[in-house]
Motif scaffolding. Sequence first.
Motif, PDB file in Angstrom:
ATOM      1  N   TYR A   1       0.823  -1.215   0.000  1.00 35.68           N
ATOM      2  CA  TYR A   1       0.000   0.000   0.000  1.00 35.68           C
ATOM      3  C   TYR A   1       0.860   1.269   0.000  1.00 35.68           C
ATOM      4  O   TYR A   1       0.436   2.325   0.451  1.00 35.68           O
ATOM      5  CB  TYR A   1      -0.979   0.016   1.185  1.00 35.68           C
TER       6      TYR A   1
ATOM      7  N   THR B   1      -4.449   3.184  -3.330  1.00 29.74           N
ATOM      8  CA  THR B   1      -4.771   2.426  -4.538  1.00 29.74           C
ATOM      9  C   THR B   1      -4.604   0.924  -4.351  1.00 29.74           C
ATOM     10  O   THR B   1      -5.102   0.139  -5.148  1.00 29.74           O
ATOM     11  CB  THR B   1      -3.866   2.844  -5.715  1.00 29.74           C
TER      12      THR B   1
ATOM     13  N   ARG C   1      -1.644  -0.444  -4.523  1.00 25.99           N
ATOM     14  CA  ARG C   1      -0.413  -0.843  -5.220  1.00 25.99           C
ATOM     15  C   ARG C   1       0.775  -0.886  -4.248  1.00 25.99           C
ATOM     16  O   ARG C   1       0.871  -0.078  -3.330  1.00 25.99           O
ATOM     17  CB  ARG C   1      -0.100   0.160  -6.334  1.00 25.99           C
TER      18      ARG C   1
ATOM     19  N   SER D   1       4.688  -0.185  -3.549  1.00 27.74           N
ATOM     20  CA  SER D   1       5.688   0.737  -4.098  1.00 27.74           C
ATOM     21  C   SER D   1       7.070   0.182  -3.785  1.00 27.74           C
ATOM     22  O   SER D   1       7.233  -0.673  -2.910  1.00 27.74           O
ATOM     23  CB  SER D   1       5.531   2.145  -3.507  1.00 27.74           C
TER      24      SER D   1
ATOM     25  N   HIS E   1      10.748  -1.726  -8.990  1.00 24.57           N
ATOM     26  CA  HIS E   1       9.682  -1.415  -9.940  1.00 24.57           C
ATOM     27  C   HIS E   1      10.178  -0.583 -11.108  1.00 24.57           C
ATOM     28  O   HIS E   1       9.446  -0.362 -12.068  1.00 24.57           O
ATOM     29  CB  HIS E   1       8.572  -0.622  -9.233  1.00 24.57           C
TER      30      HIS E   1
END
Length: 555
Positions: A317, A322, A324, A326, A333
């Motif tokens: 989170y 959202t 997603r 990170s 990523h």
Amino acid sequence: MKKINIDLETFSSTNLQKSGVFKYCESKDFEILLFAYSIDNGKVIVVDLANGEIIPHEILESLTDDAVEKWAFNAMFERICLSKYLGLSAGIYLNPSSWRCTMIWSALLGLPLSFAGVGAVLGLDKQKLSEGRNLIRYFCVPCLPTKTNGGRTRNLSVHAPDKWQLFKFYNARDVETEMLIQEKLSHFPVSDDIWHEYQLDQEINDRGIGLDEVFVTSAIHLDALSKTSIFSKLVNLTGLENPNSVLQMRRWLLEHGLETESLGKQQVTVLINSNSGLLKEVLLLRQQIAKSSVKKYQAMANAVCKDSRAHGMFQYYGANRTGRFSGRLIQLHNLPQNHISDLAEARSLVRDQNFDALVLLYESTPKILSELIRTAFVPQDDKKFIVADFSAIEARMISWLAGEEWRLEVFKSGGDIYCASASQMFNVPVEKNGVNGHLRQKGKISELALGYGGSVGALTAMGALDMGLAEEELQPLVTRWRKTNPRITKLWWDIDKAVKNSVRQRIVTSSHGIKFNCKSGMLFITLLSGRELAYVKPQISPNKFNGESVTYEGV
């Protein structure tokens, strides 16, 4: 005992921000100074470990008892530090299944990822003490030796007894504040599915990813040699004392007939493409010396642990509200792609620190080092990596949600959405590297920028001007794209209307299977997956287009 709230104060000479908690705990001087806890929301107890106090046996037992929920704000820090304290071997950590994180709970509700930030938004009576940062700086990290402090490199409780008492109060206050946060958030309980995802996230972070440490060390060494070589070339070409200086370089460029306000990454690329001769050569070298992607090698060196793995690479989170993940530390990523055909040979040269061969065979050493970053990660124990990605996921989802049939047919037939989009927009056939191929780029930038309500500003932010599009082309592109995708455009306004009705009337509304519910000062959007997105303190406010927009609070 059903649950225990915990907060630790620790010392380590390893930089926590640069190296992460896993490497931080491996430092020889790592130590837990204070252990504050509360059992089942009872009185907060502080154990002064630094001064010989010991953690009660029942508390130690609870740490390995999966029937007891362990709570903390950013619970991974407490869990990993306590794993080290309990003497677990390298690479083995306390089972995350019974740990719960108040930070994750806050993130689910669109609140900040900082302890102080959450307390401020919720208006708690007891908040994180502002003096805490100074106390942490005093007791938790090494200090510089001075005449005043007798040349010591660490501050202990005996050096400032009054500060130490305040530090203990600060430690207890953090547990009290965390329990108040939980009380405030209790109206919005976390589902078992989310805690299961969090547990998986922790297991992934605990497992880590293998690194070729020899390769990483060699890459750092070669990068230093390369930068020294490029710096010397720039000094010789420009006569500047420090070609790295933006002011000096801008002045030199101006003296040679080139004026620029910025020497940022994108601007330098534009200037390279529009110049030649000496100016282009200098700008190319400037681009190479400023290449930041090779800094990932240093991030790897900072984060790699004794088991030759980098841990703690993801934040669940972390992309706030959202759902997603990170990236953290090395930022997995965001790894540069590689396009060189002789990848293994180039990697071998770097590992052997063969700088001369690299310079001879490749145009740019920083570029080669950048393209080799992915090869620093190595599967272990006869495993292998599988790299996967969703294909045009944003374009597919918006097409499906809106029911934009012509787009769905493109995806169904395995077509290129960028070509198809350009073809629809300009009413001509468009093929990649074929007929009207130059229009594909306009289709691509439109797809990337405009699918979710973006306009000229979104095109610009996506780099439309850097790709060679003229400013006067942008609004016509927006108009064409929206005209070509009427159902998607309608979707935006349907969603907009549903949200405004929910905020105005405090009712549940829906559109295209998505639900909107405004309650208790929060707007919740329930996606088709069941995941809820939360927006803090929604309101309807005037916008710059003489209309109304829904606003919400955030960082």
